[in-house]
Design a protein around this motif. Structure first.
Motif, mmCIF file in Angstrom:
data_model
loop_
_atom_site.group_PDB
_atom_site.id
_atom_site.type_symbol
_atom_site.label_atom_id
_atom_site.label_comp_id
_atom_site.label_asym_id
_atom_site.label_seq_id
_atom_site.Cartn_x
_atom_site.Cartn_y
_atom_site.Cartn_z
ATOM 1 N N PRO A 181 -5.872 -1.291 14.974
ATOM 2 C CA PRO A 181 -7.207 -1.206 14.375
ATOM 3 C C PRO A 181 -8.236 -0.651 15.355
ATOM 4 O O PRO A 181 -8.158 -0.911 16.548
ATOM 5 C CB PRO A 181 -7.558 -2.670 14.047
ATOM 6 N N THR A 182 -9.182 0.096 14.818
ATOM 7 C CA THR A 182 -10.236 0.641 15.685
ATOM 8 C C THR A 182 -11.617 0.141 15.268
ATOM 9 O O THR A 182 -12.550 0.179 16.035
ATOM 10 C CB THR A 182 -10.242 2.185 15.648
ATOM 11 N N GLU A 183 -11.756 -0.288 14.037
ATOM 12 C CA GLU A 183 -13.043 -0.871 13.630
ATOM 13 C C GLU A 183 -12.855 -1.976 12.607
ATOM 14 O O GLU A 183 -11.849 -2.024 11.894
ATOM 15 C CB GLU A 183 -14.010 0.195 13.117
ATOM 16 N N LEU A 184 -13.880 -2.830 12.539
ATOM 17 C CA LEU A 184 -13.810 -4.053 11.737
ATOM 18 C C LEU A 184 -13.585 -3.790 10.241
ATOM 19 O O LEU A 184 -12.811 -4.472 9.596
ATOM 20 C CB LEU A 184 -15.141 -4.801 11.925
ATOM 21 N N HIS A 185 -14.281 -2.792 9.717
ATOM 22 C CA HIS A 185 -14.214 -2.565 8.277
ATOM 23 C C HIS A 185 -13.360 -1.331 7.927
ATOM 24 O O HIS A 185 -13.565 -0.697 6.889
ATOM 25 C CB HIS A 185 -15.621 -2.439 7.694
ATOM 26 N N GLN A 186 -12.421 -1.056 8.813
ATOM 27 C CA GLN A 186 -11.528 0.100 8.645
ATOM 28 C C GLN A 186 -10.767 0.057 7.313
ATOM 29 O O GLN A 186 -10.292 -0.994 6.892
ATOM 30 C CB GLN A 186 -10.524 0.036 9.808
ATOM 31 N N ARG A 187 -10.636 1.221 6.696
ATOM 32 C CA ARG A 187 -9.865 1.307 5.450
ATOM 33 C C ARG A 187 -8.538 1.987 5.717
ATOM 34 O O ARG A 187 -8.400 2.743 6.680
ATOM 35 C CB ARG A 187 -10.627 2.140 4.418
ATOM 36 N N VAL A 188 -7.588 1.735 4.810
ATOM 37 C CA VAL A 188 -6.263 2.301 5.027
ATOM 38 C C VAL A 188 -5.555 2.447 3.661
ATOM 39 O O VAL A 188 -5.749 1.621 2.781
ATOM 40 C CB VAL A 188 -5.496 1.374 6.020
ATOM 41 N N PRO A 189 -4.782 3.537 3.482
ATOM 42 C CA PRO A 189 -3.989 3.632 2.243
ATOM 43 C C PRO A 189 -2.975 2.484 2.202
ATOM 44 O O PRO A 189 -2.515 2.037 3.256
ATOM 45 C CB PRO A 189 -3.281 4.986 2.375
ATOM 46 N N PHE A 190 -2.620 2.050 1.016
ATOM 47 C CA PHE A 190 -1.860 0.804 0.898
ATOM 48 C C PHE A 190 -0.760 0.932 -0.151
ATOM 49 O O PHE A 190 -1.041 1.202 -1.327
ATOM 50 C CB PHE A 190 -2.865 -0.287 0.502
ATOM 51 N N PHE A 191 0.489 0.754 0.276
ATOM 52 C CA PHE A 191 1.664 0.781 -0.617
ATOM 53 C C PHE A 191 2.383 -0.538 -0.383
ATOM 54 O O PHE A 191 2.870 -0.783 0.727
ATOM 55 C CB PHE A 191 2.607 1.923 -0.243
ATOM 56 N N CYS A 192 2.510 -1.355 -1.414
ATOM 57 C CA CYS A 192 2.936 -2.713 -1.140
ATOM 58 C C CYS A 192 3.747 -3.287 -2.299
ATOM 59 O O CYS A 192 3.355 -3.146 -3.454
ATOM 60 C CB CYS A 192 1.652 -3.527 -0.948
ATOM 61 N N GLY A 193 4.866 -3.906 -1.986
ATOM 62 C CA GLY A 193 5.608 -4.559 -3.058
ATOM 63 C C GLY A 193 7.092 -4.655 -2.807
ATOM 64 O O GLY A 193 7.540 -4.774 -1.656
ATOM 65 N N SER A 194 7.857 -4.578 -3.887
ATOM 66 C CA SER A 194 9.308 -4.689 -3.815
ATOM 67 C C SER A 194 9.864 -3.556 -2.947
ATOM 68 O O SER A 194 9.471 -2.387 -3.110
ATOM 69 C CB SER A 194 9.907 -4.590 -5.221
ATOM 70 N N THR A 195 10.777 -3.915 -2.056
ATOM 71 C CA THR A 195 11.226 -2.972 -1.025
ATOM 72 C C THR A 195 11.749 -1.648 -1.578
ATOM 73 O O THR A 195 11.344 -0.578 -1.115
ATOM 74 C CB THR A 195 12.322 -3.639 -0.166
#
Ligand code: AHM
Ligand code: MG
Length: 336
Positions: free
Chosen positions: A308-322
């Motif tokens: 992380p580089t900043e507190l409110h950093q955003r990031v793309p997110f892919f999450c779930g069943s493997t």
């Protein structure tokens, strides 16, 4: 008599305390503070329609989003509860521009933990009675105990998390968390005001048939995501999959963990880092996901290894069943 679990969250926290080497009970106190605050927020969420607390508070937060009255209230409740137990030395919240110092009595900085929190996620859903949630992430401070906390205490990789969890204020209220030994879910019995273990050892199904994404943004998605969506919609084998998107991360995640599915908030042409925040949305969800046997990446890289580089950093997110995340990543790599 109905079948009911008699293990309360309070007992569970005490029982598990010895899982931590040299445990002094501080993490238990911290989790108990979250348990209490979640009940207080639950009470407010439940009466939102009659208590004149629906609607906007009149300010924008650091992200430029209108704060809802309940956002502000939930933020105050969690900060107050976390500050009182003398175990937390700093809090960072989605609702506050900067992190906060928490002093123990005698004005000292003796707490060992920092907490990062989204006190009320999905709050634009409150006015229409849709489920909202709280997300939290807990780290040991890296700076010298007894000194004021510094930004580096908060900018830690997700792999350093000591505990993480969420509360879903839904058709029933649940708290789901991990301390690195699997994931357990507790349901609030509102008549007793007590959480009971209802979902022991939660596991993401290895695969699933639900995909959750805001498809309204389709035109702005990267090619890999577009192609993966077409794949989800194709008629072949167990496809097409079902599309389910509540727009409340905690609820979409919770459903997918129980039923099997993938949640995606990708980069878009307008927001190259997507929308969700690394430190108090993505990392805690990633810790839970991995502890439940699922997978969580930014499309290429493990979320919990991002520096992380900043507190409110955003990031793309892919999450779930493997297997579903693996497949989406395949398209991302192919069309990078
Ligand atoms: P918030 O923290 O401002 O409530 O925003 C986060 C929410 C998530 O709960 C949800 O998954 C996402 O934003 C929905 O965004 P969108 O409306 O762009 O689909
Ligand atoms: Mg949020």
């Amino acid at each position: 008599m109905e079948d009911q679990s008699f293990q309360t969250l309070g007992e569970f926290i005490i029982d598990k305390q010895e899982d931590f080497m040299y445990s002094t009970g501080e993490l238990s106190r911290l989790l108990s503070a979250i348990r209490l605050a979640s009940k207080m927020v639950n009470r407010q969420v439940n009466k939102a329609g009659i208590a004149n607390i629906i609607g906007k508070a009149g300010n924008d937060n650091i992200q430029g989003e209108a704060q809802q009255k309940l956002d502000v209230l939930a933020n105050e409740i969690f900060i107050e509860a976390l500050s009182q137990r003398e175990v937390v030395c700093g809090i960072a919240s989605e609702e506050n521009d900067d992190f906060m110092q928490i002093r123990t009595s005698h004005n000292a900085h003796l707490g060992k933990y920092v907490v990062l929190i989204d006190p009320l996620d999905g709050s634009s859903n409150i006015d229409v009675n849709v489920s909202v949630g709280t997300i939290f992430s807990i780290y040991r401070r890296v700076s010298e105990p007894g000194t004021p906390v510094v930004l580096e205490d908060f900018l830690q990789k997700g792999v350093n998390q000591v505990a993480a969890g969420y509360v879903v204020y839904g058709s029933s209220t649940m708290i789901v968390f991990t301390t690195g030994n699997g994931v357990n879910g507790f349901t609030l019995d509102p008549s007793l005001g007590t959480y009971y273990l209802s979902h022991p050892n939660m596991q993401f199904p290895k695969s699933g048939n639900i995909y959750s994404i805001n498809e309204g943004n389709y035109a702005k998605f990267p090619q890999g995501v577009k192609k993966y969506l077409k794949y989800c919609q194709q008629e072949e084998g167990d496809r097409p999959y079902t599309s389910r998107y509540i727009g409340s991360l905690v609820s979409d995640f919770h459903r997918n963990m129980i039923k099997g599915g993938i949640y995606i908030y990708p980069s878009t042409s307008q927001s190259p880092n997507g929308k969700l925040r690394l430190l108090y949305e993505c990392n805690p969800m990633a810790f839970i996901t991995e502890q439940a046997g699922g997978k969580c990446t930014d499309g290429f890289q493990r979320i919990m290894e991002i520096e992380p580089t900043e507190l409110h950093q955003r990031v793309p997110f892919f999450c779930g069943s493997t297997t579903m995340v693996d497949k989406a990543e395949e398209f991302m790599r192919e069309l990078e």
